[in-house]
Design an enzyme around this catalytic site. Sequence first.
Site, PDB file in Angstrom:
ATOM      1  N   LYS A 207      41.482  48.213  46.544  1.00  0.00           N
ATOM      2  CA  LYS A 207      42.437  48.656  47.190  1.00  0.00           C
ATOM      3  C   LYS A 207      42.562  50.100  46.545  1.00  0.00           C
ATOM      4  CE  LYS A 207      45.749  45.836  47.828  1.00  0.00           C
ATOM      5  NZ  LYS A 207      45.264  44.612  46.916  1.00  0.00           N
TER       6      LYS A 207
ATOM      7  N   ARG B 212      53.271  43.112  51.894  1.00  0.00           N
ATOM      8  CA  ARG B 212      52.721  41.846  51.503  1.00  0.00           C
ATOM      9  C   ARG B 212      53.209  40.709  52.159  1.00  0.00           C
ATOM     10  NH1 ARG B 212      50.998  44.210  46.092  1.00  0.00           N
ATOM     11  NH2 ARG B 212      49.548  42.626  44.971  1.00  0.00           N
TER      12      ARG B 212
ATOM     13  N   ARG C 151      38.999  43.649  34.540  1.00  0.00           N
ATOM     14  CA  ARG C 151      39.628  44.743  34.693  1.00  0.00           C
ATOM     15  C   ARG C 151      40.331  45.328  33.534  1.00  0.00           C
ATOM     16  NH1 ARG C 151      43.320  45.506  40.033  1.00  0.00           N
ATOM     17  NH2 ARG C 151      44.811  44.147  38.590  1.00  0.00           N
TER      18      ARG C 151
ATOM     19  N   ARG D  30      46.035  44.382  32.194  1.00  0.00           N
ATOM     20  CA  ARG D  30      47.445  44.186  32.640  1.00  0.00           C
ATOM     21  C   ARG D  30      47.857  42.857  32.254  1.00  0.00           C
ATOM     22  NH1 ARG D  30      47.261  45.865  38.675  1.00  0.00           N
ATOM     23  NH2 ARG D  30      48.222  44.008  39.126  1.00  0.00           N
TER      24      ARG D  30
ATOM     25  N   ARG E 221      48.212  34.733  41.507  1.00  0.00           N
ATOM     26  CA  ARG E 221      47.995  35.773  42.474  1.00  0.00           C
ATOM     27  C   ARG E 221      47.404  35.458  43.585  1.00  0.00           C
ATOM     28  NH1 ARG E 221      46.234  40.114  38.568  1.00  0.00           N
ATOM     29  NH2 ARG E 221      46.311  41.566  40.306  1.00  0.00           N
TER      30      ARG E 221
END
Length: 223
Positions: free
Chosen positions: A13, A88, A124, A157, A168
């Site tokens: 996204k 969300r 990531r 992160r 998640r």
Amino acid sequence: MRIILFGAPGSGKGTQGDLIAKRYGIPRISTGDLLRLAVRKGTPLGRKAESFMNSGRLVTDEVVEGLARERIAEPDCRPGYILDGFPRTIGQAEAMAGMAGSRPEIVIGIEVRPEVLVDRLCGRRVCASCSAVYNIHVQPPAAAGICDICGGELVRRKDDTPEVIRERIRVYHEQTESLKDYYRRKNVFHAVDGERPIAVIFQDVAGLLDAALGRTKASERRT
Ligand code: AMP
């Protein structure tokens, strides 16, 4: 144009949102980025949100709705905006529907299989200074650990650990995925296959947005 980018964590996204922002000249609003900024600054809201974020759970609707409402009211959002990571929950979507001038014109869902999401999120890395996003496997920086754009340090992160990633994704399926049907019923939902190269996905996304823009202009001419 008011756009919602929808998809599981790691679906791309943010990447597609930045490309849309550049091409259409409207801001990308990420509630995750706004919350991380609040955590870094140590604001009361950030202190409230931190433990939820670090464990992969959703921050309360009330908190994110307030953040989103304030951000959308800023002048740069007048021509439109791209929401990344909001709403969300159905509660957040309903709250948004009640905010003046914020009915989404198009919702684009980026579809990626769960096993691919886990791989992506584990690889990531984000720039600690400018928040640019890399992937050590498929989109590495020119020099390991250093941001190509600003020279900042690339970090993982806190919520990109395998355990929190699994949580998640579970939370996404439990609390967020049903929004697809919510927006399908409103005739604004479009899905794109998010497992192709970034530029190819963006061609589809831009095609959908151009068509939506055409519809909006045609309906403005009629009124
Ligand atoms: P993201 O950067 O979008 O992956 O968001 C990171 C984390 O911020 C999420 O795992 C949640 O804890 C929190 N968060 C971001 N957006 C929302 C939202 N709309 N509702 C609740 N929590 C959110």
